[in-house]
Design an enzyme around this catalytic site. Structure first.
Site, PDB file in Angstrom:
ATOM      1  N   SER A 104       0.833  -1.212   0.000  1.00 48.10           N
ATOM      2  CA  SER A 104       0.000   0.000   0.000  1.00 48.10           C
ATOM      3  C   SER A 104       0.868   1.265   0.000  1.00 48.10           C
ATOM      4  CB  SER A 104      -0.989  -0.003   1.162  1.00 48.10           C
ATOM      5  OG  SER A 104      -0.341   0.179   2.396  1.00 48.10           O
ATOM      6  N   ASN A 105       2.026   1.204   0.626  1.00 49.42           N
ATOM      7  CA  ASN A 105       2.940   2.358   0.534  1.00 49.42           C
ATOM      8  C   ASN A 105       3.513   2.491  -0.871  1.00 49.42           C
ATOM      9  OD1 ASN A 105       3.380   3.940   3.112  1.00 49.42           O
ATOM     10  ND2 ASN A 105       3.421   1.833   3.872  1.00 49.42           N
TER      11      ASN A 105
ATOM     12  N   ASN B 242      13.621   4.199   4.171  1.00 50.14           N
ATOM     13  CA  ASN B 242      12.724   3.201   4.758  1.00 50.14           C
ATOM     14  C   ASN B 242      11.575   3.929   5.444  1.00 50.14           C
ATOM     15  OD1 ASN B 242      11.894   0.551   5.731  1.00 50.14           O
ATOM     16  ND2 ASN B 242      12.627   1.210   7.759  1.00 50.14           N
TER      17      ASN B 242
ATOM     18  N   ARG C 171      22.856 -14.349   2.803  1.00 49.22           N
ATOM     19  CA  ARG C 171      22.379 -12.985   2.639  1.00 49.22           C
ATOM     20  C   ARG C 171      23.160 -12.261   1.541  1.00 49.22           C
ATOM     21  NH1 ARG C 171      18.844 -10.848   6.427  1.00 49.22           N
ATOM     22  NH2 ARG C 171      18.845 -12.347   8.104  1.00 49.22           N
TER      23      ARG C 171
ATOM     24  N   VAL D 202      18.866  -1.772  12.426  1.00 49.46           N
ATOM     25  CA  VAL D 202      17.499  -1.775  11.913  1.00 49.46           C
ATOM     26  C   VAL D 202      16.687  -0.580  12.439  1.00 49.46           C
ATOM     27  CG1 VAL D 202      16.422  -3.244  13.691  1.00 49.46           C
ATOM     28  CG2 VAL D 202      15.651  -3.384  11.328  1.00 49.46           C
ATOM     29  N   ASP D 203      15.874   0.001  11.561  1.00 45.55           N
ATOM     30  CA  ASP D 203      15.009   1.127  11.916  1.00 45.55           C
ATOM     31  C   ASP D 203      15.771   2.277  12.574  1.00 45.55           C
ATOM     32  OD1 ASP D 203      12.801  -0.259  10.872  1.00 45.55           O
ATOM     33  OD2 ASP D 203      12.448  -1.275  12.775  1.00 45.55           O
TER      34      ASP D 203
ATOM     35  N   LEU E  18      19.223  -6.146   5.962  1.00 46.84           N
ATOM     36  CA  LEU E  18      20.250  -5.998   4.927  1.00 46.84           C
ATOM     37  C   LEU E  18      21.625  -5.891   5.586  1.00 46.84           C
ATOM     38  CD1 LEU E  18      18.199  -3.466   2.814  1.00 46.84           C
ATOM     39  CD2 LEU E  18      18.874  -5.756   2.037  1.00 46.84           C
TER      40      LEU E  18
ATOM     41  N   MET F  31      10.667  -6.636   4.432  1.00 51.76           N
ATOM     42  CA  MET F  31      10.861  -7.204   5.758  1.00 51.76           C
ATOM     43  C   MET F  31      12.120  -8.068   5.869  1.00 51.76           C
ATOM     44  SD  MET F  31       8.381  -5.582   7.057  1.00 51.76           S
ATOM     45  CE  MET F  31       7.827  -6.112   8.671  1.00 51.76           C
TER      46      MET F  31
ATOM     47  N   HIS G 108       8.868   3.370   8.622  1.00 50.75           N
ATOM     48  CA  HIS G 108       8.599   2.546   9.796  1.00 50.75           C
ATOM     49  C   HIS G 108       7.384   3.123  10.527  1.00 50.75           C
ATOM     50  CE1 HIS G 108       9.416  -0.240  13.051  1.00 50.75           C
ATOM     51  NE2 HIS G 108       9.206   0.762  13.891  1.00 50.75           N
TER      52      HIS G 108
HETATM   53  C1  GAR Z   1       3.772  -0.512   6.755  1.00 50.14           C
HETATM   54  O1  GAR Z   1       3.012  -0.174   7.888  1.00 50.14           O
HETATM   55  C2  GAR Z   1       5.234  -0.215   6.999  1.00 50.14           C
HETATM   56  O2  GAR Z   1       5.464   0.945   7.748  1.00 50.14           O
HETATM   57  C3  GAR Z   1       5.656  -1.428   7.763  1.00 50.14           C
HETATM   58  O3  GAR Z   1       4.995  -2.503   7.124  1.00 50.14           O
HETATM   59  C4  GAR Z   1       3.797  -2.029   6.541  1.00 50.14           C
HETATM   60  C5  GAR Z   1       3.806  -2.387   5.074  1.00 50.14           C
HETATM   61  O4  GAR Z   1       2.555  -2.119   4.479  1.00 50.14           O
HETATM   62  N1  GAR Z   1       7.084  -1.591   7.744  1.00 50.14           N
HETATM   63  C6  GAR Z   1       7.786  -2.071   8.767  1.00 50.14           C
HETATM   64  O5  GAR Z   1       7.282  -2.461   9.797  1.00 50.14           O
HETATM   65  C7  GAR Z   1       9.283  -2.119   8.546  1.00 50.14           C
HETATM   66  N2  GAR Z   1       9.981  -2.258   9.784  1.00 50.14           N
HETATM   67  P1  GAR Z   1       2.443  -2.017   2.906  1.00 50.14           P
HETATM   68  O6  GAR Z   1       3.067  -3.283   2.316  1.00 50.14           O
HETATM   69  O7  GAR Z   1       0.947  -1.986   2.658  1.00 50.14           O
HETATM   70  O8  GAR Z   1       3.136  -0.768   2.455  1.00 50.14           O
END
Ligand code: GAR
Length: 210
Positions: free
Chosen positions: A13-14, A107, A65, A144-145, A93, A90, A109
Site C-alpha cells: 500500500s505504501n 525506509n 544474505r 534496523v530502523d 540488509l 521485511m 517505519h
Molecule cells: C507498513 O506499515 C510499513 O510501515 C511497515 O509494514 C507495513 C507495510 O505495508 N514496515 C515495517 O514495519 C518495517 N519495519 P504495505 O506493504 O501496505 O506498504
C-alpha cells in the site's frame, strides 16, 4: 526525474502511494523497478497494473544474505536505479549492501523513531500506553530502523484502539508521508550532513500532523 527502485515483501500500500504520487508531472521521481523478496504478493500486482517493471528475488533461493543481495544490487544497478525505497520490505540488509546505497536509500517505519523500532510495533505502542504514535521516513543504516530522519507524522492513539485500528490510522499517515519524504530527497531539497537530514526548516518539511 530520479529513477527509484522500491523493495517490497507484501501488500504494497505504501508502494501504491508512491506510484500515485509519481503520476504527477511535477513529481521529481519515477518508479523504475519494484522488487519483491516474496513471490505472488499484492504489491507486485499493483506495480504491474501501473505498468512498472517487477522482479521477484526470493531470498529463499540463495544460500547466504550476501548472495541474495548481490543479485538484488545487480537488478537495481541494471535498471539504472538512483534512489531506493523500502516499502514494507521485511528483510534485514547487511552492512555492505547498506553502505553501497548510503544516503540513497529510504525506509518507512510505523512509529515515531527512535521509539518502537522493530517488529510488532503497534502492539508494543498499545502495551506501553503511549497516547501519540506515528510514522517515520528515514535514511537506511545497518542498525534496523535507525538512520537520519527525513520526515515524521504524529498520529493519536485512541482509547479502545486495537492493533488493527491503530495500524490503519498510522497507515493513512504513512501514505501521505512517504510521497512527501521522497519528494524532499529526490528533488535535492534535503540531504544528509553529519548523520542528520538538513536543507529546510523543520517546521516546513519534516514534521507533519495529519
Ligand atoms: C507498513 O506499515 C510499513 O510501515 C511497515 O509494514 C507495513 C507495510 O505495508 N514496515 C515495517 O514495519 C518495517 N519495519 P504495505 O506493504 O501496505 O506498504
Amino acid at each position: 526525474k530520479k529513477r527509484v527502485g522500491v523493495l517490497i515483501s507484501g501488500r504494497g500500500s505504501n508502494l501504491q502511494a508512491l506510484i500515485d504520487a509519481a503520476r504527477s508531472p511535477d513529481y521529481p521521481a519515477e518508479i523504475a523497478l519494484v522488487i519483491s523478496n516474496v513471490p505472488d504478493v499484492q504489491g507486485l500486482e499493483r506495480a504491474e497494473q501501473a505498468g512498472i517493471a517487477t522482479t521477484v528475488i526470493n531470498h529463499r533461493d540463495f544460500p547466504t544474505r550476501q548472495a541474495f543481495e548481490a543479485v538484488l544490487d545487480e537488478a537495481l544497478t541494471g535498471a539504472g536505479v538512483e534512489l531506493l525505497c523500502n516499502a514494507g520490505f521485511m528483510r534485514l540488509l547487511t552492512e555492505s549492501f547498506v553502505s553501497s546505497w548510503l544516503n540513497r536509500h529510504l525506509n518507512i517505519h510505523p512509529s515515531l523513531l527512535p521509539a518502537f523500532q522493530g517488529l510488532h510495533t503497534h502492539t508494543r505502542v498499545l502495551e506501553a500506553g503511549a497516547t501519540i504514535t506515528g510514522c517515520t521516513v528515514h535514511f537506511v543504516r545497518a542498525a534496523v530502523d535507525s538512520g537520519p530522519i527525513v520526515a515524521q507524522a504524529a498520529v493519536p492513539v485512541h482509547p479502545g484502539d486495537t492493533e488493527d485500528t491503530l495500524a490503519a490510522r498510522v497507515l493513512q499517515a504513512e501514505h501521505r508521508l512517504y510521497p512527501h519524504a521522497l519528494r524532499l530527497v529526490a528533488s535535492g531539497q534535503v540531504h544528509v550532513e553529519s548523520e542528520h537530514v538538513v536543507g529546510m526548516p523543520q517546521a516546513e518539511g519534516q514534521t507533519a500532523l495529519f
